[in-house]
Design a protein around this motif. Sequence first.
Motif, short mmCIF file in Angstrom:
data_model
loop_
_atom_site.label_atom_id
_atom_site.label_comp_id
_atom_site.label_asym_id
_atom_site.label_seq_id
_atom_site.Cartn_x
_atom_site.Cartn_y
_atom_site.Cartn_z
N SER A 153 13.44 -0.64 6.21
CA SER A 153 12.48 -1.72 6.01
C SER A 153 11.57 -1.39 4.83
O SER A 153 10.69 -0.54 4.95
CB SER A 153 11.62 -1.91 7.27
OG SER A 153 12.42 -2.28 8.35
N PRO A 154 11.77 -2.05 3.68
CA PRO A 154 10.88 -1.80 2.55
C PRO A 154 9.48 -2.35 2.82
O PRO A 154 9.32 -3.36 3.51
CB PRO A 154 11.55 -2.55 1.39
CG PRO A 154 12.62 -3.39 1.97
CD PRO A 154 12.83 -2.99 3.39
N ASP A 155 8.49 -1.66 2.30
CA ASP A 155 7.08 -2.10 2.41
C ASP A 155 6.72 -2.46 3.85
O ASP A 155 6.08 -3.47 4.11
CB ASP A 155 6.82 -3.30 1.50
CG ASP A 155 7.04 -2.98 0.04
OD1 ASP A 155 6.87 -1.81 -0.35
OD2 ASP A 155 7.38 -3.90 -0.72
N PHE A 156 7.05 -1.62 4.80
CA PHE A 156 6.94 -1.93 6.22
C PHE A 156 5.53 -1.79 6.78
O PHE A 156 5.06 -2.66 7.50
CB PHE A 156 7.91 -1.05 7.00
CG PHE A 156 8.00 -1.37 8.46
CD1 PHE A 156 8.56 -2.56 8.89
CD2 PHE A 156 7.55 -0.47 9.40
CE1 PHE A 156 8.66 -2.85 10.25
CE2 PHE A 156 7.64 -0.76 10.76
CZ PHE A 156 8.20 -1.95 11.17
N LEU A 157 4.85 -0.67 6.49
CA LEU A 157 3.51 -0.43 7.03
C LEU A 157 2.56 -0.02 5.92
O LEU A 157 2.94 0.70 4.99
CB LEU A 157 3.54 0.69 8.08
CG LEU A 157 4.14 0.38 9.43
CD1 LEU A 157 4.24 1.63 10.28
CD2 LEU A 157 3.32 -0.68 10.16
N TYR A 158 1.31 -0.45 6.06
CA TYR A 158 0.26 -0.11 5.10
C TYR A 158 -0.41 1.18 5.56
O TYR A 158 -1.13 1.20 6.57
CB TYR A 158 -0.76 -1.25 5.01
CG TYR A 158 -1.70 -1.13 3.84
CD1 TYR A 158 -1.28 -1.46 2.56
CD2 TYR A 158 -2.99 -0.68 4.03
CE1 TYR A 158 -2.14 -1.37 1.48
CE2 TYR A 158 -3.86 -0.57 2.95
CZ TYR A 158 -3.43 -0.91 1.68
OH TYR A 158 -4.29 -0.81 0.62
N ILE A 159 -0.16 2.28 4.85
CA ILE A 159 -0.67 3.60 5.22
C ILE A 159 -1.22 4.28 3.98
O ILE A 159 -0.56 4.29 2.92
CB ILE A 159 0.44 4.48 5.83
CG1 ILE A 159 1.04 3.81 7.07
CG2 ILE A 159 -0.09 5.87 6.19
CD1 ILE A 159 2.26 4.51 7.62
#
Length: 184
Positions: free
Chosen positions: A154-160
Amino acid sequence: MPDVRYVAEGTRAAIRHTRREDAAEFTRRARESMPFHRPWLTLPTSESAFQHYIAQLEREDREGFLVHALETGDMAGFININNIVRGAFQCGSIGYGAFPPAAGQGYMSEGLGLVLRHAFGPLGLHRVEVNIQPGNKASIGLVKRHGFRLEGFSPDFLYIEGAWRDHERWAMTSDMLNQRTDPG
């Protein structure tokens, strides 16, 4: 630690539910672990951030656990089951992190095994998923040892840590639990 009530115990590790009273120790360990966890995850490092964190864990669609070393009682890490969906899905997403110096000592592996047995047993889940950044070799090794299968990317899945991060999607269903290669 007075009145410790473990949900489950293994040979070296045990799990218990995360409580509001854990704020001081959890946030201290989170602050000490910041360099270790970058860029994989961000933990609550203040009292107010922990209160928000625990409020999320107290929702019906979440279960939060602390992993403890049985020998010392020390907090070795945490494992949460998030986004639990009931009905025909019976699924949850697992997130976790170790606290140094316990990292790499096997406590999280045993703790994950205990959480999986709890998820597929008393919680009645059919499926659990873990999303891992591709460069996090330790985390990928952990789920592989427990028999999770890689299901996708999943590209660009979570903002971390200030950026959208790609993740691999790993999953396990209840029938896979006894097929694990690692007994911990």
